[in-house]
Scaffold this active site. Sequence first.
Site, PDB file in Angstrom:
ATOM      1  N   ARG A  83     -26.811  -3.789 -50.042  1.00 51.84           N
ATOM      2  CA  ARG A  83     -25.677  -4.516 -48.771  1.00 51.84           C
ATOM      3  C   ARG A  83     -24.737  -5.349 -49.488  1.00 51.84           C
ATOM      4  O   ARG A  83     -25.326  -6.662 -50.137  1.00 51.84           O
ATOM      5  CB  ARG A  83     -26.583  -5.206 -48.017  1.00 51.84           C
TER       6      ARG A  83
ATOM      7  N   HIS B 187     -18.716 -12.038 -43.909  1.00 50.08           N
ATOM      8  CA  HIS B 187     -19.701 -12.681 -44.298  1.00 50.08           C
ATOM      9  C   HIS B 187     -19.144 -14.116 -44.645  1.00 50.08           C
ATOM     10  O   HIS B 187     -18.984 -14.735 -45.764  1.00 50.08           O
ATOM     11  CB  HIS B 187     -20.490 -12.162 -45.545  1.00 50.08           C
TER      12      HIS B 187
ATOM     13  N   GLU C  63     -24.437 -13.066 -39.471  1.00 48.34           N
ATOM     14  CA  GLU C  63     -24.974 -14.084 -39.008  1.00 48.34           C
ATOM     15  C   GLU C  63     -23.982 -15.093 -38.117  1.00 48.34           C
ATOM     16  O   GLU C  63     -23.545 -16.143 -38.535  1.00 48.34           O
ATOM     17  CB  GLU C  63     -25.562 -15.093 -40.161  1.00 48.34           C
TER      18      GLU C  63
ATOM     19  N   ASN D  54     -31.953 -11.122 -40.338  1.00 46.35           N
ATOM     20  CA  ASN D  54     -32.259 -11.967 -41.726  1.00 46.35           C
ATOM     21  C   ASN D  54     -33.176 -12.820 -40.927  1.00 46.35           C
ATOM     22  O   ASN D  54     -32.942 -13.558 -40.014  1.00 46.35           O
ATOM     23  CB  ASN D  54     -30.716 -12.763 -41.867  1.00 46.35           C
TER      24      ASN D  54
ATOM     25  N   TYR E 107     -35.568 -16.090 -42.516  1.00 50.27           N
ATOM     26  CA  TYR E 107     -35.887 -17.099 -43.653  1.00 50.27           C
ATOM     27  C   TYR E 107     -37.249 -18.066 -43.330  1.00 50.27           C
ATOM     28  O   TYR E 107     -38.070 -18.093 -43.969  1.00 50.27           O
ATOM     29  CB  TYR E 107     -34.876 -17.963 -44.253  1.00 50.27           C
TER      30      TYR E 107
ATOM     31  N   GLU F 223     -31.790  -9.433 -44.811  1.00 49.71           N
ATOM     32  CA  GLU F 223     -32.084 -10.482 -45.609  1.00 49.71           C
ATOM     33  C   GLU F 223     -33.237 -11.342 -45.567  1.00 49.71           C
ATOM     34  O   GLU F 223     -33.938 -11.332 -44.504  1.00 49.71           O
ATOM     35  CB  GLU F 223     -31.069 -11.771 -45.668  1.00 49.71           C
TER      36      GLU F 223
HETATM   37  C1  GBH Z   1     -28.299 -16.581 -45.099  1.00 55.51           C
HETATM   38  O1  GBH Z   1     -28.194 -17.479 -44.124  1.00 55.51           O
HETATM   39  C2  GBH Z   1     -26.780 -16.154 -45.461  1.00 55.51           C
HETATM   40  O2  GBH Z   1     -26.613 -14.930 -44.951  1.00 55.51           O
HETATM   41  C3  GBH Z   1     -26.748 -16.174 -47.077  1.00 55.51           C
HETATM   42  O3  GBH Z   1     -25.324 -15.966 -47.337  1.00 55.51           O
HETATM   43  C4  GBH Z   1     -27.545 -17.260 -47.724  1.00 55.51           C
HETATM   44  O4  GBH Z   1     -27.082 -17.354 -49.209  1.00 55.51           O
HETATM   45  C5  GBH Z   1     -28.779 -17.051 -47.501  1.00 55.51           C
HETATM   46  O5  GBH Z   1     -29.172 -17.088 -46.110  1.00 55.51           O
HETATM   47  C6  GBH Z   1     -29.682 -18.288 -48.109  1.00 55.51           C
HETATM   48  O6  GBH Z   1     -29.472 -19.411 -47.478  1.00 55.51           O
HETATM   49  O7  GBH Z   1     -29.955 -26.353 -45.719  1.00 55.51           O
HETATM   50  O8  GBH Z   1     -32.303 -26.892 -45.041  1.00 55.51           O
HETATM   51  O9  GBH Z   1     -30.437 -27.650 -43.374  1.00 55.51           O
HETATM   52  C7  GBH Z   1     -29.612 -17.860 -43.724  1.00 55.51           C
HETATM   53  C8  GBH Z   1     -29.529 -18.907 -42.534  1.00 55.51           C
HETATM   54  C9  GBH Z   1     -28.914 -21.266 -41.791  1.00 55.51           C
HETATM   55  C10 GBH Z   1     -30.242 -20.838 -43.451  1.00 55.51           C
HETATM   56  C11 GBH Z   1     -28.509 -22.520 -41.982  1.00 55.51           C
HETATM   57  C12 GBH Z   1     -30.133 -22.334 -43.740  1.00 55.51           C
HETATM   58  C13 GBH Z   1     -29.573 -24.615 -43.162  1.00 55.51           C
HETATM   59  C14 GBH Z   1     -30.923 -24.963 -43.419  1.00 55.51           C
HETATM   60  N1  GBH Z   1     -29.120 -20.236 -42.862  1.00 55.51           N
HETATM   61  N2  GBH Z   1     -29.714 -23.129 -42.609  1.00 55.51           N
HETATM   62  S1  GBH Z   1     -30.975 -26.700 -44.538  1.00 55.51           S
END
Ligand code: GBH
Length: 454
Positions: free
Chosen positions: A81, A125, A170, A297, A299, A368
């Site tokens: 991707r 993106h 996102e 996605n 996390y 992701e």
């Molecule tokens: C993804 O976003 C993105 O699609 C990708 O480009 C990126 O590299 C990857 O995640 C890893 O971050 O910084 O602790 O305040 C994930 C969604 C939303 C996660 C904002 C981090 C901020 C948390 N992101 N969030 S913090």
Amino acid sequence: MTEQQQAGGYPRGFVWGTATSAYQIEGATGEDGRGPSIWDVFCRVPGAVAGGDTGEVACDHYHRWREDADLMTDLGAGAYRFSVAWPRVLPEGSGRVEQRGLDFYRRLADGLRERGIEPYVTLYHWDLPQALEERGGWRDRDTAERFADYAEIVHDALGDRVRNWITLNEPYCSSIVGYGEGRHAPGAKEGHGALAAAHHLLVAHGLAVPRLRTRGDERVGITINMSPTVPATSSPEDRAAARRMDLLVNRQFTEPLFGAAYPEDMAETFGHLTGFSFRREDDLKVISAALDFLGLNYYYRIHAAAAPYAEPDPARRSAFDLGVRSVPPEGGTVNGLGWPVEPDGLYQTLTGLAERYGEALPPVYITENGYGGGDELDDQGRVAYLRDHLAATRRAIAGGVDVRGYFCWSLVDNFEWARGYAARFGLTHVDYATQKRTPKTSFHWLRDHIASAG
Ligand code: GBH
């Protein structure tokens, strides 16, 4: 195990891949006629990005993509991707097409297919052409129309070699983090503007869907990030805070996409931000166009507690300012960036989507999932993260959720937005001084896992 399930608990034909995005890996921002994006501009704002880092060189993937594709072969991945940079294709956002930009992605798609790797192309993106931002960016409905035109141009150029299309990555981040929280480009802290951006991104997605279906064999989807929200305590205040956060991050997007409705608590939560004048009558029909898949996605989970608003005057509040504070559980596992590691949140997200939307939910690909850390090569934290999130995925599959693939974020360490290069998500280490790639322990672990899953 049912007949459909192969060794390891994954369905037959399960897709394995990695994910990246253009601005985070390509570099070569001044080459082949590429125009500036909002991230080129944002990176030059003092203090916006850690260490003053920029994507100018990044992983130099624009020149080294063959080596990166070979890494995918070594991993045993059947899919990749990546995203197309809008400003490479349309340097001014609309109008003049830059053929050299399109040619790069044609070469890349061909190189992948020669290696037996199926391209999954994300059209947006986060790298909006700066020219469009100067005309209002995502606050303005016109940007949605321009996106649909751009989608058609890319599809015309790549449609003979790309079958899987992801409109947006996102929309939460592009709208709320970019126009509400201001931690991402374009760095605005707005109320109405951020909600308008979220809405126009969804409209852009919906307008692009039919433009990507002109051959008949395409599979079209969208990628959203989801974070289940958990109240920090069972107090009514914390429960209400968690619900506001859930609306902001998750339901604001899933309800229009799969429920063809705006969430009922939009007015209660955001009404003070001067309403929803950006909505038009047919928008929900456009946004809820049937999809071939949902890209998810995941996390982390958000533990939410009620907190004072940052801006006391409701009329001046940003859309991100919801009277919520994030309080990760004490003593819980966190990644190298302090994000809670909670594989159960992935199971909860997958089963929750299936329960809530039933037949209206298309098959899901995890587009992701990954672990942010430092520059260690023996990345045991990432190995454990992948192992446990894949177990959660198999549990959801066993429970009946139609999950068809898993893309690890990310193939290589890369430009981690506002955190710059210090935060690393790669299965492969990048030494930025030399651009040398070195597979980490997690790379070998995932390679073995993919091989044993068949
Ligand atoms: C993804 O976003 C993105 O699609 C990708 O480009 C990126 O590299 C990857 O995640 C890893 O971050 O910084 O602790 O305040 C994930 C969604 C939303 C996660 C904002 C981090 C901020 C948390 N992101 N969030 S913090």
